[in-house]
Design a protein around this motif. Structure first.
Motif, mmCIF file in Angstrom:
data_model
loop_
_atom_site.group_PDB
_atom_site.id
_atom_site.type_symbol
_atom_site.label_atom_id
_atom_site.label_comp_id
_atom_site.label_asym_id
_atom_site.label_seq_id
_atom_site.Cartn_x
_atom_site.Cartn_y
_atom_site.Cartn_z
ATOM 1 N N GLN A 90 49.731 35.084 38.939
ATOM 2 C CA GLN A 90 48.971 34.974 37.701
ATOM 3 C C GLN A 90 48.242 36.284 37.408
ATOM 4 O O GLN A 90 48.203 36.741 36.266
ATOM 5 C CB GLN A 90 47.969 33.813 37.766
ATOM 6 C CG GLN A 90 47.224 33.569 36.455
ATOM 7 C CD GLN A 90 48.137 33.135 35.317
ATOM 8 O OE1 GLN A 90 48.873 32.164 35.447
ATOM 9 N NE2 GLN A 90 48.110 33.855 34.200
ATOM 10 N N ASN A 94 48.854 38.700 34.181
ATOM 11 C CA ASN A 94 47.747 39.175 33.340
ATOM 12 C C ASN A 94 47.754 40.692 33.173
ATOM 13 O O ASN A 94 47.039 41.215 32.316
ATOM 14 C CB ASN A 94 46.403 38.722 33.904
ATOM 15 C CG ASN A 94 46.234 37.219 33.832
ATOM 16 O OD1 ASN A 94 46.901 36.537 33.057
ATOM 17 N ND2 ASN A 94 45.359 36.690 34.662
ATOM 18 N N THR A 169 39.847 44.605 28.986
ATOM 19 C CA THR A 169 39.815 44.562 30.460
ATOM 20 C C THR A 169 39.622 45.952 31.067
ATOM 21 O O THR A 169 39.573 46.079 32.295
ATOM 22 C CB THR A 169 41.118 43.952 31.020
ATOM 23 O OG1 THR A 169 42.221 44.769 30.613
ATOM 24 C CG2 THR A 169 41.316 42.523 30.536
#
Length: 182
Positions: A90, A94, A169
């Motif tokens: 995961q 991402n 991010t």
């Protein structure tokens, strides 16, 4: 020497030979097994960036990550494959841009397709990372890899990764890939 002593001596010799042969068989069979188990444990616990020192060449257009105030795009490569090697799928997902995640040619079933592929890979070894180009919002990185499949097959790959900067991010995301030839 009487017959009993002679038989005992012969038995001792046979037992020594039998023990030596048995010990040799154990060594021949056991050492590679133990060695492989140790190597597997080591490879799973060490990320590609610390396991080996990939050759890092820079062929960029004279712009550096520091000049644009961002981390080097080359760091995104070992970070991504470290997540893959640590089975953090995961987290790896991402690190793909939304457009790459939604690319049905690459991921026809979205995350399920991504997961189905990466669960067939035992680990990825990074051999070389080259920064080709960098700007404020995009970067191009060439990477030479080896996929070590769970089947035992080794699949070398030479890829060009096109990265985009994600301000949310503060990281580089993989936007698309291209298979290169040597």
């Amino acid at each position: 020497m009487n017959d009993n002593q002679e038989k005992n001596k012969i038995c001792q010799i046979y037992w020594c030979l039998f023990g030596g042969i048995l010990g040799g068989v154990v060594l021949i069979i056991g050492v590679p097994y133990v060695w492989n188990a140790l190597q597997q444990n080591i490879s799973h616990s060490v990320s590609p960036s610390t396991k080996s020192s990939p050759v890092e060449n820079s062929q960029s257009n004279n712009t550096s990550a520091e000049e644009i105030g961002k981390p080097s795009p080359k760091e995104a490569v070992p970070n991504y494959y470290s997540n893959i090697n640590n089975r953090q799928y995961q987290a790896g997902w991402n690190q793909l841009s939304a457009s790459f995640q939604n690319n049905t040619k690459v991921h026809p079933e979205g995350y399920t397709s991504y997961l189905n592929w990466w669960t067939t890979v035992d680990r990825v070894d990074i051999e070389e990372v080259n920064l080709i180009e960098i700007s404020a919002e995009t970067a191009t990185v060439d990477v030479r890899l080896k996929y070590l499949m769970k089947t035992g097959k080794v699949a070398p790959q030479y890829l060009r990764l096109f990265l985009v900067w994600d301000g949310a991010t503060n990281s580089w995301l993989i936007d698309r890939t291209k298979l290169l030839t040597n």
